[in-house]
Design a protein around this motif. Sequence first.
Motif, PDB file in Angstrom:
ATOM      1  N   MET A   1       0.886  -1.196   0.020  1.00  0.00           N
ATOM      2  CA  MET A   1       0.069  -0.202  -0.017  1.00  0.00           C
ATOM      3  C   MET A   1       0.775   1.293   0.178  1.00  0.00           C
ATOM      4  O   MET A   1       0.746   2.335  -0.695  1.00  0.00           O
ATOM      5  N   GLN A   2       2.000   1.185   0.915  1.00  0.00           N
ATOM      6  CA  GLN A   2       2.760   2.216   0.891  1.00  0.00           C
ATOM      7  C   GLN A   2       3.494   2.657  -0.410  1.00  0.00           C
ATOM      8  O   GLN A   2       3.717   3.729  -0.885  1.00  0.00           O
ATOM      9  N   GLU A   3       3.766   1.691  -1.086  1.00  0.00           N
ATOM     10  CA  GLU A   3       4.334   1.904  -2.522  1.00  0.00           C
ATOM     11  C   GLU A   3       3.435   2.516  -3.506  1.00  0.00           C
ATOM     12  O   GLU A   3       3.940   3.486  -4.270  1.00  0.00           O
ATOM     13  N   LYS A   4       2.102   1.872  -3.452  1.00  0.00           N
ATOM     14  CA  LYS A   4       1.206   2.506  -4.417  1.00  0.00           C
ATOM     15  C   LYS A   4       0.884   4.075  -4.191  1.00  0.00           C
ATOM     16  O   LYS A   4       0.748   5.074  -4.701  1.00  0.00           O
ATOM     17  N   LYS A   5       1.047   4.219  -2.600  1.00  0.00           N
ATOM     18  CA  LYS A   5       0.698   5.673  -2.239  1.00  0.00           C
ATOM     19  C   LYS A   5       1.845   6.627  -2.769  1.00  0.00           C
ATOM     20  O   LYS A   5       1.518   7.573  -3.430  1.00  0.00           O
ATOM     21  N   GLU A   6       3.139   6.442  -2.687  1.00  0.00           N
ATOM     22  CA  GLU A   6       4.198   6.962  -3.148  1.00  0.00           C
ATOM     23  C   GLU A   6       3.868   7.089  -4.702  1.00  0.00           C
ATOM     24  O   GLU A   6       4.285   8.281  -5.165  1.00  0.00           O
ATOM     25  N   SER A   7       3.769   6.150  -5.392  1.00  0.00           N
ATOM     26  CA  SER A   7       3.491   6.438  -6.973  1.00  0.00           C
ATOM     27  C   SER A   7       2.474   7.410  -7.351  1.00  0.00           C
ATOM     28  O   SER A   7       2.667   8.005  -8.138  1.00  0.00           O
ATOM     29  N   LEU A   8       1.367   7.323  -6.267  1.00  0.00           N
ATOM     30  CA  LEU A   8       0.482   8.556  -6.570  1.00  0.00           C
ATOM     31  C   LEU A   8       0.866   9.678  -6.491  1.00  0.00           C
ATOM     32  O   LEU A   8       0.664  10.540  -7.330  1.00  0.00           O
ATOM     33  N   TRP A   9       1.694  10.098  -5.526  1.00  0.00           N
ATOM     34  CA  TRP A   9       2.155  11.492  -4.933  1.00  0.00           C
ATOM     35  C   TRP A   9       3.389  11.766  -6.199  1.00  0.00           C
ATOM     36  O   TRP A   9       3.386  12.831  -6.502  1.00  0.00           O
ATOM     37  N   LYS A  10       3.952  10.705  -6.599  1.00  0.00           N
ATOM     38  CA  LYS A  10       5.084  11.092  -7.631  1.00  0.00           C
ATOM     39  C   LYS A  10       4.419  11.280  -8.853  1.00  0.00           C
ATOM     40  O   LYS A  10       4.690  12.449  -9.568  1.00  0.00           O
ATOM     41  N   ASN A  11       3.250  10.726  -9.170  1.00  0.00           N
ATOM     42  CA  ASN A  11       2.497  10.962 -10.523  1.00  0.00           C
ATOM     43  C   ASN A  11       2.213  12.634 -10.429  1.00  0.00           C
ATOM     44  O   ASN A  11       2.087  13.503 -11.187  1.00  0.00           O
ATOM     45  N   CYS A  12       1.635  12.791  -9.245  1.00  0.00           N
ATOM     46  CA  CYS A  12       0.991  14.139  -9.057  1.00  0.00           C
ATOM     47  C   CYS A  12       1.873  15.307  -9.266  1.00  0.00           C
ATOM     48  O   CYS A  12       1.712  16.138  -9.908  1.00  0.00           O
ATOM     49  N   TRP A  13       3.084  15.022  -8.586  1.00  0.00           N
ATOM     50  CA  TRP A  13       4.271  16.049  -8.672  1.00  0.00           C
ATOM     51  C   TRP A  13       4.634  16.075  -9.904  1.00  0.00           C
ATOM     52  O   TRP A  13       4.803  17.247 -10.406  1.00  0.00           O
ATOM     53  N   LYS A  14       4.730  14.989 -10.846  1.00  0.00           N
ATOM     54  CA  LYS A  14       5.530  14.879 -12.054  1.00  0.00           C
ATOM     55  C   LYS A  14       4.646  15.885 -13.104  1.00  0.00           C
ATOM     56  O   LYS A  14       5.118  16.374 -14.018  1.00  0.00           O
ATOM     57  N   ASN A  15       3.202  15.713 -12.654  1.00  0.00           N
ATOM     58  CA  ASN A  15       2.257  16.297 -13.689  1.00  0.00           C
ATOM     59  C   ASN A  15       1.738  17.504 -13.198  1.00  0.00           C
ATOM     60  O   ASN A  15       0.554  17.876 -13.564  1.00  0.00           O
ATOM     61  N   ARG A  16       2.366  18.256 -12.210  1.00  0.00           N
ATOM     62  CA  ARG A  16       1.764  19.399 -11.572  1.00  0.00           C
ATOM     63  C   ARG A  16       1.464  20.361 -12.350  1.00  0.00           C
ATOM     64  O   ARG A  16       0.313  21.012 -12.219  1.00  0.00           O
ATOM     65  N   THR A  17       2.290  20.703 -13.554  1.00  0.00           N
ATOM     66  CA  THR A  17       1.977  21.820 -14.374  1.00  0.00           C
ATOM     67  C   THR A  17       0.828  21.347 -15.288  1.00  0.00           C
ATOM     68  O   THR A  17      -0.055  22.179 -15.732  1.00  0.00           O
ATOM     69  N   LEU A  18       0.332  20.142 -15.559  1.00  0.00           N
ATOM     70  CA  LEU A  18      -0.655  19.774 -16.365  1.00  0.00           C
ATOM     71  C   LEU A  18      -1.745  19.788 -15.548  1.00  0.00           C
ATOM     72  O   LEU A  18      -2.982  20.221 -15.997  1.00  0.00           O
ATOM     73  N   ILE A  19      -1.868  19.524 -14.207  1.00  0.00           N
ATOM     74  CA  ILE A  19      -2.785  19.559 -13.260  1.00  0.00           C
ATOM     75  C   ILE A  19      -3.377  20.886 -13.235  1.00  0.00           C
ATOM     76  O   ILE A  19      -4.479  21.126 -13.199  1.00  0.00           O
ATOM     77  N   TRP A  20      -2.284  22.000 -13.147  1.00  0.00           N
ATOM     78  CA  TRP A  20      -3.009  23.068 -12.961  1.00  0.00           C
ATOM     79  C   TRP A  20      -3.529  23.891 -14.132  1.00  0.00           C
ATOM     80  O   TRP A  20      -4.414  24.619 -14.230  1.00  0.00           O
ATOM     81  N   ARG A  21      -2.804  23.262 -15.306  1.00  0.00           N
ATOM     82  CA  ARG A  21      -3.590  23.692 -16.709  1.00  0.00           C
ATOM     83  C   ARG A  21      -5.062  23.267 -16.820  1.00  0.00           C
ATOM     84  O   ARG A  21      -5.950  24.020 -17.017  1.00  0.00           O
ATOM     85  N   LEU A  22      -5.227  22.093 -16.516  1.00  0.00           N
ATOM     86  CA  LEU A  22      -6.433  21.588 -16.544  1.00  0.00           C
ATOM     87  C   LEU A  22      -7.281  21.927 -15.517  1.00  0.00           C
ATOM     88  O   LEU A  22      -8.553  22.013 -15.565  1.00  0.00           O
ATOM     89  N   THR A  23      -6.990  22.314 -14.319  1.00  0.00           N
ATOM     90  CA  THR A  23      -7.666  22.712 -13.356  1.00  0.00           C
ATOM     91  C   THR A  23      -8.607  24.265 -13.858  1.00  0.00           C
ATOM     92  O   THR A  23      -9.714  24.386 -13.706  1.00  0.00           O
ATOM     93  N   LYS A  24      -7.620  25.052 -14.431  1.00  0.00           N
ATOM     94  CA  LYS A  24      -7.994  26.169 -14.873  1.00  0.00           C
ATOM     95  C   LYS A  24      -9.031  26.252 -15.897  1.00  0.00           C
ATOM     96  O   LYS A  24     -10.180  26.892 -16.101  1.00  0.00           O
ATOM     97  N   ASN A  25      -8.777  25.131 -16.904  1.00  0.00           N
ATOM     98  CA  ASN A  25      -9.773  25.240 -18.004  1.00  0.00           C
ATOM     99  C   ASN A  25     -10.946  24.407 -17.630  1.00  0.00           C
ATOM    100  O   ASN A  25     -12.009  24.746 -17.964  1.00  0.00           O
ATOM    101  N   ASP A  26     -10.860  23.486 -16.713  1.00  0.00           N
ATOM    102  CA  ASP A  26     -12.073  22.927 -16.070  1.00  0.00           C
ATOM    103  C   ASP A  26     -13.063  24.031 -15.659  1.00  0.00           C
ATOM    104  O   ASP A  26     -14.312  24.000 -15.711  1.00  0.00           O
ATOM    105  N   PHE A  27     -12.415  24.791 -14.732  1.00  0.00           N
ATOM    106  CA  PHE A  27     -13.205  25.847 -14.292  1.00  0.00           C
ATOM    107  C   PHE A  27     -13.846  26.833 -15.018  1.00  0.00           C
ATOM    108  O   PHE A  27     -14.929  27.307 -15.312  1.00  0.00           O
ATOM    109  N   LYS A  28     -13.152  27.172 -16.067  1.00  0.00           N
ATOM    110  CA  LYS A  28     -13.495  28.086 -17.210  1.00  0.00           C
ATOM    111  C   LYS A  28     -14.575  27.551 -18.036  1.00  0.00           C
ATOM    112  O   LYS A  28     -15.632  28.352 -18.427  1.00  0.00           O
TER     113      LYS A  28
END
Length: 265
Positions: free
Chosen positions: A1-28
Motif C-alpha cells: 500500500m505504501q508503494e502505491k501511495k508514493e507512486s500516486l504522489w510521484k505522478n501528481c508531482w510529475k504532472n503538477r503543471t498539467l494539473i494546474w492547466r487542466l484545473t483552470k480550463n475545467d473551471f473556465k
Amino acid sequence: MQEKKESLWKNCWKNRTLIWRLTKNDFKKRYAGSYLGMVWAMIQPIITVVVYWFVFEKGLSAGAVKAREGVDIPYVLWLTSGLVPWFYFSEALSNGTNALLEYNYLVKKVVFDIDILPIVKVLSAIFIHIFFVCFMLVLNMCYGRFPDLYTLQILYYSLCMVLMVLAVCYLTSALVVFFLDLSQIVAIFLQVGIWMTPIMWQLDRLDDMPVIQKIFKLNPMYYFVNYFRDVMMYNTVPGLQENLICIGFALFSFIIGAAVFKKAE
C-alpha cells in the motif's frame, strides 16, 4: 500500500503543471458561452445564502444564535460559516465522482496518468471556495467582526477538507465506472446530507436524544462545519484532540481512497 501511495504522489508531482492547466480550463469551461461567464460562480453561492437566510430567519423566525459566551450571533453569520465548507464538499464530490467519465477521452490514452483527474475536479472547486470564504469574511466585517490571527485556521481546515474530499473522490470515481448508478446515489446523498449536517439548525436541540446525536456526529462534515464556526464565531483554537482527529481522518481517508483507486485502475 505504501508503494502505491508514493507512486500516486510521484505522478501528481510529475504532472503538477498539467494539473494546474487542466484545473483552470475545467473551471473556465463550466461558464463558457454564457454572457456573465465566471460571474455566475460568485452569484450562485450568494443567492443560496440569501434564500436560506430569508427562509429560516424571516420565514421560520430562527433568530440569533446564542454564542458560548452568551452573546447573540446574527443567524446569517452562523449560517454562512456552516455553508462555506459544505458547498465546497458538495461541489468537489459531485464533480470529482464523474471525473473519469467526463474525461473518458483522456482515460483511453495509454500514456496519460488518470490519477490526476480527480485532483483536477477537487482543485477546480477551490476557486469558488476561495470566493465564498472572502464573502464570509466581508459579511462578518459588515457586522463589526473583523479577521484576526484565528482566521488563518481556515487555511488549515480547508486543506484537511481537500484531502478528505479527494480521498472520497478517488473511491467514488473508481467505482462509478463499474456502477454508473453511483453518480445518482451521490447526488441524492448530497441533497439529504445538507439537512443531516447541522448547518441550518443546532445539534444541541437533540440533547434529549443522545443516541441520535451520536449518529449525526458520524458525519465527518459535522466536524468541519464546527471547525469553521469555532474560527469565525468564537475566535478559538480547537484543542489538540480535535486537530488530530481532523488531520488523521483526512490522511487515513486519502490512503484508503488512493489504494482503492490504484487497485481498480
